[in-house]
Structure formats: C-alpha cells, structure tokens
Design a protein around this motif. Sequence first.
Motif, PDB file in Angstrom:
ATOM      1  N   MET A  92      47.312  28.167  24.160  1.00  0.00           N
ATOM      2  CA  MET A  92      47.227  29.612  24.342  1.00  0.00           C
ATOM      3  C   MET A  92      45.828  30.145  23.999  1.00  0.00           C
ATOM      4  N   LEU A  93      45.204  29.578  22.967  1.00  0.00           N
ATOM      5  CA  LEU A  93      43.838  29.981  22.623  1.00  0.00           C
ATOM      6  C   LEU A  93      42.878  29.648  23.757  1.00  0.00           C
ATOM      7  N   THR A  94      43.086  28.492  24.371  1.00  0.00           N
ATOM      8  CA  THR A  94      42.244  28.101  25.504  1.00  0.00           C
ATOM      9  C   THR A  94      42.507  28.981  26.709  1.00  0.00           C
ATOM     10  N   TYR A  95      43.779  29.251  26.960  1.00  0.00           N
ATOM     11  CA  TYR A  95      44.175  30.009  28.149  1.00  0.00           C
ATOM     12  C   TYR A  95      43.619  31.433  28.112  1.00  0.00           C
ATOM     13  N   TYR A  96      43.650  32.035  26.918  1.00  0.00           N
ATOM     14  CA  TYR A  96      43.155  33.402  26.798  1.00  0.00           C
ATOM     15  C   TYR A  96      41.705  33.465  26.310  1.00  0.00           C
ATOM     16  N   GLY A  97      41.243  32.406  25.653  1.00  0.00           N
ATOM     17  CA  GLY A  97      39.902  32.424  25.076  1.00  0.00           C
ATOM     18  C   GLY A  97      38.800  32.167  26.081  1.00  0.00           C
ATOM     19  N   ILE A  98      38.997  31.192  26.974  1.00  0.00           N
ATOM     20  CA  ILE A  98      37.949  30.871  27.948  1.00  0.00           C
ATOM     21  C   ILE A  98      37.611  32.076  28.836  1.00  0.00           C
ATOM     22  N   PRO A  99      38.594  32.819  29.358  1.00  0.00           N
ATOM     23  CA  PRO A  99      38.245  34.019  30.133  1.00  0.00           C
ATOM     24  C   PRO A  99      37.455  35.041  29.329  1.00  0.00           C
ATOM     25  N   LEU A 100      37.790  35.204  28.044  1.00  0.00           N
ATOM     26  CA  LEU A 100      37.040  36.155  27.211  1.00  0.00           C
ATOM     27  C   LEU A 100      35.584  35.713  27.052  1.00  0.00           C
ATOM     28  N   VAL A 101      35.383  34.404  26.851  1.00  0.00           N
ATOM     29  CA  VAL A 101      34.024  33.879  26.718  1.00  0.00           C
ATOM     30  C   VAL A 101      33.231  34.098  28.002  1.00  0.00           C
ATOM     31  N   LEU A 102      33.869  33.825  29.126  1.00  0.00           N
ATOM     32  CA  LEU A 102      33.192  34.018  30.412  1.00  0.00           C
ATOM     33  C   LEU A 102      32.887  35.486  30.668  1.00  0.00           C
ATOM     34  N   LYS A 103      33.792  36.379  30.278  1.00  0.00           N
ATOM     35  CA  LYS A 103      33.522  37.818  30.416  1.00  0.00           C
ATOM     36  C   LYS A 103      32.333  38.234  29.563  1.00  0.00           C
ATOM     37  N   ALA A 104      32.271  37.686  28.347  1.00  0.00           N
ATOM     38  CA  ALA A 104      31.145  38.012  27.467  1.00  0.00           C
ATOM     39  C   ALA A 104      29.833  37.515  28.052  1.00  0.00           C
ATOM     40  N   ILE A 105      29.846  36.311  28.645  1.00  0.00           N
ATOM     41  CA  ILE A 105      28.639  35.764  29.276  1.00  0.00           C
ATOM     42  C   ILE A 105      28.230  36.617  30.475  1.00  0.00           C
ATOM     43  N   ASN A 106      29.216  37.038  31.277  1.00  0.00           N
ATOM     44  CA  ASN A 106      28.928  37.903  32.416  1.00  0.00           C
ATOM     45  C   ASN A 106      28.286  39.212  31.980  1.00  0.00           C
ATOM     46  N   THR A 107      28.825  39.776  30.895  1.00  0.00           N
ATOM     47  CA  THR A 107      28.329  41.066  30.418  1.00  0.00           C
ATOM     48  C   THR A 107      26.924  40.956  29.833  1.00  0.00           C
ATOM     49  N   LYS A 108      26.688  39.895  29.054  1.00  0.00           N
ATOM     50  CA  LYS A 108      25.413  39.772  28.346  1.00  0.00           C
ATOM     51  C   LYS A 108      24.282  39.271  29.231  1.00  0.00           C
ATOM     52  N   TYR A 109      24.582  38.310  30.094  1.00  0.00           N
ATOM     53  CA  TYR A 109      23.511  37.676  30.871  1.00  0.00           C
ATOM     54  C   TYR A 109      23.535  38.054  32.360  1.00  0.00           C
ATOM     55  N   GLY A 110      24.488  38.874  32.743  1.00  0.00           N
ATOM     56  CA  GLY A 110      24.520  39.332  34.121  1.00  0.00           C
ATOM     57  C   GLY A 110      25.030  38.313  35.123  1.00  0.00           C
ATOM     58  N   PHE A 111      25.725  37.290  34.635  1.00  0.00           N
ATOM     59  CA  PHE A 111      26.297  36.308  35.549  1.00  0.00           C
ATOM     60  C   PHE A 111      27.522  36.905  36.241  1.00  0.00           C
ATOM     61  N   ASN A 112      28.012  36.180  37.221  1.00  0.00           N
ATOM     62  CA  ASN A 112      29.136  36.677  37.999  1.00  0.00           C
ATOM     63  C   ASN A 112      30.217  35.604  38.130  1.00  0.00           C
ATOM     64  N   PHE A 113      30.625  35.063  36.982  1.00  0.00           N
ATOM     65  CA  PHE A 113      31.699  34.077  37.002  1.00  0.00           C
ATOM     66  C   PHE A 113      33.010  34.750  37.391  1.00  0.00           C
ATOM     67  N   ASN A 114      33.670  34.201  38.398  1.00  0.00           N
ATOM     68  CA  ASN A 114      34.964  34.736  38.830  1.00  0.00           C
ATOM     69  C   ASN A 114      36.068  34.055  38.032  1.00  0.00           C
ATOM     70  N   ILE A 115      36.543  34.743  37.038  1.00  0.00           N
ATOM     71  CA  ILE A 115      37.522  34.165  36.118  1.00  0.00           C
ATOM     72  C   ILE A 115      38.840  33.864  36.825  1.00  0.00           C
ATOM     73  N   ASN A 116      39.169  34.679  37.812  1.00  0.00           N
ATOM     74  CA  ASN A 116      40.442  34.506  38.507  1.00  0.00           C
ATOM     75  C   ASN A 116      40.480  33.251  39.376  1.00  0.00           C
ATOM     76  N   ASP A 117      39.300  32.695  39.663  1.00  0.00           N
ATOM     77  CA  ASP A 117      39.251  31.487  40.494  1.00  0.00           C
ATOM     78  C   ASP A 117      39.444  30.205  39.691  1.00  0.00           C
ATOM     79  N   ILE A 118      39.487  30.333  38.371  1.00  0.00           N
ATOM     80  CA  ILE A 118      39.647  29.143  37.529  1.00  0.00           C
ATOM     81  C   ILE A 118      41.110  28.706  37.545  1.00  0.00           C
ATOM     82  N   PRO A 119      41.396  27.481  37.990  1.00  0.00           N
ATOM     83  CA  PRO A 119      42.801  27.021  38.004  1.00  0.00           C
ATOM     84  C   PRO A 119      43.360  26.932  36.588  1.00  0.00           C
TER      85      PRO A 119
END
Length: 262
Positions: A92-119
């Motif tokens: 559960m930590l992985t399932y909810y944590g990885i999207p949060l990390v990717l959102k933080a990276i998108n916000t801070k560095y301007g990346f555009n990782f599509n979290i919904n595309d991650i299986p």
Amino acid sequence: MFLVAVPAWYQEFLEWIPAGKLFSWRAVFDALPKILERLPVTLGLTLAGACFGLVLALLFAIVKINRVKVLYPIQAVFVSFLRGTPVLVQLMLTYYGIPLVLKAINTKYGFNFNINDIPAQVFAITAFAFNEAAYTSETLRAAILSVNPGEIEAARSLGMTEAQVYRRVIIPHAAVVATPTLINTLIGLTKGTSLAFNAGIVEMFAQAQILGGSDYRYFERFISVALIYWGISIIIENIGRLLEKKMEIQSPDRVEGGRAHD
C-alpha cells in the motif's frame, strides 16, 4: 487475458460430479480452469519480484559485508523497516507513495510523468522485490561468508578484480549454499502475490473472489485456488531439488569412489 481451453473430457467430468447444495465439489473443479487463466499474472509477479529482489539482496549483502560508508547505515535501517512491517502495508505504501513522489518531481522540476499510465503491476513488483531483498540479503550474506577464504585469496593473487572474484568464485560457491533457502523464499513469494489484488491486480486469488461473488460459492472457490497454489509449490520444490542435485559439489571421496566403480 490468457485463456485455458477446457477439454471435452473435463466437461463430462464436471457433469459427473454432484452439484450439492451446502457444499459443491462441482463448483471447486469448475473454477479451476477459470482461475488458471490468471496463472501468468501470478507467475509474472513472482518471477519479476524474485529477480529484482535477488539483485537488490545481493547489493544489500555486499554493503553489509563490506560495511560501506554512508550506505551501510541506510541499508541497515531500510532492511529493518522492511523486515518489521507487513508486506501488505509495504504494498500500500508503494501503491500510494510512488504516485506522490512522481507528482512532487513533476511539480518541482517541471517534468510530465503520466502517473495514470503506470501499470499496477509495477507497484506490486516493487513492493515484493524490496520485501524479498530484505530477507534474502541475510541468506546471501551468510552464503557469501561461508565461501573458503583461501579460494578468494587465490583468485585475487591471480590478478582478478573484485568484480571477477565475486562473479567467478564467490557467487557460484555461495549459490550452492543459498539455493535451498532461496527456493523456500520463492514459494513464499508465490503465495504472497495473492495480496496483489489490493492494488487492483486480478491474479489467481482475485479471480477466485470474483467467481465466488458471482454465485456466493466463496468457500469452494477458495479451495480451488488453494489447490492451485499447492500444486505450484510442489512443482517449485521439485525444481529446487533438481537444482540442488545439479549444483551439489561432490567430496573427493565420492569422486574417487565413482571413478573406482567405473
């Protein structure tokens, strides 16, 4: 989805089994082909988690053996956390944590990782791999330390690099010692993949739940999936015995005895 072709003789076999009211053996055997359709998902999670976990475990073991500065305390805390928390919590930590990390990276560095595309399988494999690494690292550490120091020194005296020493001497010898425990760990991981349904993955256990919900024969469906897991465990055990025999290092007495007999 992987489809299991049900032969005609099996259909006739199902018709021969009484349906029953309180408990139905027909429901048990009727569910087997439908649950087996999800076998590739379960095996995929198992093999991917085992492979990545084994690599991580080897890294953890090497860091602990050599007490690498900075990395050693991080590894110690990380392994302690993984060994001290349930794998379901880690999932559960992985399932909810990885999207949060990717959102933080998108916000801070301007990346555009599509979290919904991650299986969802990525989250499950990550959790299983790290959990396996935490336990397997101690197995590998003990196996590495069991290698004869004289052989290691001999390899170094021949001019081998540290990587070559590990690849040609330490790992092959340690594998013989570690294989029985690793096989047991693999069986445990196979059964542990049943938790993946919490991440929205329809593997064998989730399929059994779906079938049970369709006719409320939950008990029968769980017997079906239990039989399949049992069969997989027996197969893995036998493969492990074959590997142990193949990797077994014979003593000089046995080798000489075999030659004399020939």
